[in-house]
Write an enzyme that holds these catalytic residues in place. Structure first.
Site, short mmCIF file in Angstrom:
data_model
loop_
_atom_site.label_atom_id
_atom_site.label_comp_id
_atom_site.label_asym_id
_atom_site.label_seq_id
_atom_site.Cartn_x
_atom_site.Cartn_y
_atom_site.Cartn_z
N PHE A 96 0.80 -1.22 0.00
CA PHE A 96 0.00 0.00 0.00
C PHE A 96 0.83 1.27 0.00
O PHE A 96 0.35 2.34 -0.38
CB PHE A 96 -0.96 -0.01 1.20
CG PHE A 96 -0.41 0.45 2.51
CD1 PHE A 96 -0.63 1.74 2.98
CD2 PHE A 96 0.33 -0.41 3.31
CE1 PHE A 96 -0.13 2.15 4.20
CE2 PHE A 96 0.82 -0.02 4.53
CZ PHE A 96 0.60 1.27 4.98
N LYS A 97 2.10 1.16 0.37
CA LYS A 97 2.94 2.35 0.39
C LYS A 97 3.11 2.97 -1.01
O LYS A 97 3.40 4.16 -1.13
CB LYS A 97 4.31 2.02 0.99
CG LYS A 97 4.27 1.37 2.38
CD LYS A 97 3.60 2.24 3.41
CE LYS A 97 3.44 1.56 4.75
NZ LYS A 97 4.62 1.43 5.55
N ASP A 98 2.91 2.15 -2.05
CA ASP A 98 2.99 2.68 -3.42
C ASP A 98 1.95 3.77 -3.67
O ASP A 98 2.17 4.68 -4.48
CB ASP A 98 2.77 1.57 -4.45
CG ASP A 98 3.93 0.61 -4.54
OD1 ASP A 98 5.09 1.04 -4.36
OD2 ASP A 98 3.69 -0.59 -4.78
N LEU A 155 3.81 6.74 -2.25
CA LEU A 155 5.20 6.94 -2.63
C LEU A 155 5.43 6.95 -4.14
O LEU A 155 6.55 7.20 -4.59
CB LEU A 155 6.08 5.88 -1.95
CG LEU A 155 6.34 6.24 -0.48
CD1 LEU A 155 6.85 5.03 0.29
CD2 LEU A 155 7.32 7.39 -0.37
N THR A 182 7.59 0.39 3.35
CA THR A 182 7.90 1.78 2.99
C THR A 182 9.24 1.87 2.28
O THR A 182 9.39 2.61 1.30
CB THR A 182 7.92 2.68 4.25
OG1 THR A 182 6.60 2.79 4.77
CG2 THR A 182 8.43 4.07 3.92
#
Length: 495
Positions: free
Chosen positions: A112-114, A117, A147
């Site tokens: 989910f950090k995509d 980011l 992350t």
């Protein structure tokens, strides 16, 4: 719109300044002075939009020193061009009659950090230009697993940036570690830290507050910034997917506009569920925010008692991205619920630093009780849930998502609340092959990337291309330091 430090609301910055600096000089987190509200017709307007269009619509309300055309270009680059393996970017899957799963792992690093980011590098580099910054930004990241890779991929070879990621040695999955240590790019660095994620995160925060390091880097032509969720440019794109999920359910006629939904989020650093809180405050009809923890259940205890106490046993679990005892983004929630009382927040953070605990006021505790429900799930139960979801729904999930499904089930049994719920799925199950295979009854798991093929063969589901491609990658990084020597690692990378 201006942004203020949670520890000194007199420190006011524009959006571009807040994103550029990442963390306030006093250690506080830059937060909007006022949260914008969705107009009466906003959800109807966004209902038939693409994800990229929704991102522009939402972020435009927060970034008044960016133009709509700029944000449109950033959204196209962040979420288009085949970077995500589904057109919807963040699809909502129906699991049963009143449970939906928001899949946030279809991007280039399968986590989910995509979602944030892929956007942050565009916001940050534009902020540097807007603020006429001539120095190169050195981005420091502490990661509990996901992350790090997402930040490395997002900032790979971005002009005027260097990025160094610290992760806990022996505290991430084998696939997560391989993803980071094979990262390509001329401006990237990766280093493990002896200890747990809190050691890495505390070490990075100390580097930000090190005046001598700041001066030394300035003389070298660098300044520090962050890609962790302490940076507002990380939190803002996360608000988008909660609003988008509600619009998708409207478009598919699963709900009508105004119908309440609950949201269950597996979280350790509190940023992901904080974004859901902001979406609620903007006007999305979220009834209950359900905070799901693993055995490192410091947030569960806090939400139930009002006492935050990190003085407890730290567990390395099969959901490592939640193996956290110091939840940085909780500070923004305290700032909101205290009525922007920066002195009160400063006192809580000072107590946390000195004694490892603090207790919030009755007013804040009462507000937390109305907003949140919470629960936790240990590893044994996590594996049972993965197995049950596959057997009962033919739906393959990772350990973090399993924690959320179990905590949602606990909440429903305790409360009797049958409100439709959105479970946030934070990572591809293929990032945690060993534990997922174990949950499906496999006793011998193949080592390394061979486990990807093993899980794919067992389930008939193809491994995501970015993970399957790891087999061909060369390991570039082998460094490991103690938390006391992170500063030297930063200087070594820049020299």
């Amino acid at each position: 719109m201006y942004y203020v430090s949670t520890r000194n609301k007199g420190d006011r910055r524009t959006a571009s300044e807040a994103i550029e600096k990442g963390l306030a000089v006093d250690g506080g987190l830059m937060t909007p002075e006022v949260l914008p509200k969705l107009s009466h017709n906003a959800l109807d307007t966004m209902r038939d939009m693409s994800y990229q269009q929704r991102a522009v619509y939402v972020m435009n309300a927060y970034l008044d020193d960016f133009t709509s055309s700029e944000l449109t270009a950033y959204a196209a680059k962040a979420y288009g061009g085949g970077k995500f393996d589904v057109k919807e970017v963040a699809p909502v899957r129906q699991v049963d009659s009143n449970t939906y799963c928001l899949e946030l792992w279809h991007g280039p690093t399968c986590a989910f950090k995509d979602m944030a980011l892929q956007m942050l590098p565009h916001l940050l580099t534009a902020s540097l230009k807007k603020n006429q910054e001539t120095k190169t930004v050195c981005i420091l990241v502490a990661t509990s697993g996901d992350t790090g890779k997402a930040a490395l991929e997002g900032f790979r070879d971005v002009d005027k940036t260097r990025i160094l990621v610290f992760y806990p040695k022996d505290g991430v999955s084998a696939i997560q570690e391989l993803q980071m240590n094979t990262q390509e790019g001329e401006n990237v660095g990766v280093c493990s830290v002896v200890g747990n994620f809190d050691d890495a995160q505390t070490g990075v925060k100390k580097l930000f507050s090190d005046a001598s390091l700041r001066e030394l880097l300035e003389n070298m032509g660098f300044f520090l910034s962050s890609a962790n969720s302490i940076n507002w440019g990380r939190v803002l794109p996360q608000i988008v997917y909660y609003i988008s999920a509600y619009c998708d359910l409207m478009r598919e006629e699963k709900i009508q506009k105004g119908d309440p939904v609950n949201v269950c989020v597996p979280t350790g650093n509190f940023g992901n569920i904080l974004a859901a809180y902001y979406a609620k405050e903007m006007g999305v009809p979220i009834k209950k925010l359900i905070c799901a923890s693993n055995s490192n259940n410091v947030l569960t205890d806090f939400l139930k008692t009002g006492i935050y106490d990190r003085n407890r046993t730290f567990y390395n679990t099969m959901s490592p991205s939640m193996d956290i005892l110091i939840s940085s983004n909780l500070e923004r929630m305290l700032f909101a619920l205290s009525g922007h009382d920066d002195a009160q927040v400063r006192e809580y953070m000072a107590q946390l630093n000195e004694t490892g605990r603090y207790e919030v006021s009755k007013s804040i505790k009462d507000q937390l009780g109305k907003l949140f429900a919470s629960g936790y799930c240990d590893d044994a139960q996590t594996q049972k849930v993965i197995g049950a979801m596959w057997k009962g729904h033919h739906y393959l999930i990772d350990p973090h998502t399993a924690v959320a499904f179990d905590v949602l089930d606990q909440y429903r049994k305790e409360s009797g609340d049958t409100t439709p719920a959105i479970v946030v799925s934070t990572a591809s199950p293929f990032k945690f092959c060993d534990n997922v295979l174990g949950a499906l009854g496999v006793s011998h798991v193949v080592e390394g990337t061979g486990a990807l093929d093993q899980l794919s063969k067992l389930t008939g589901i193809s491994a995501p291309a970015p993970l399957a491609g790891l087999k061909e990658k060369r390991v570039r990084f082998h460094q490991s330091v103690t938390k006391e020597h992170m500063k030297e690692q930063v200087l070594e990378m820049l020299l």
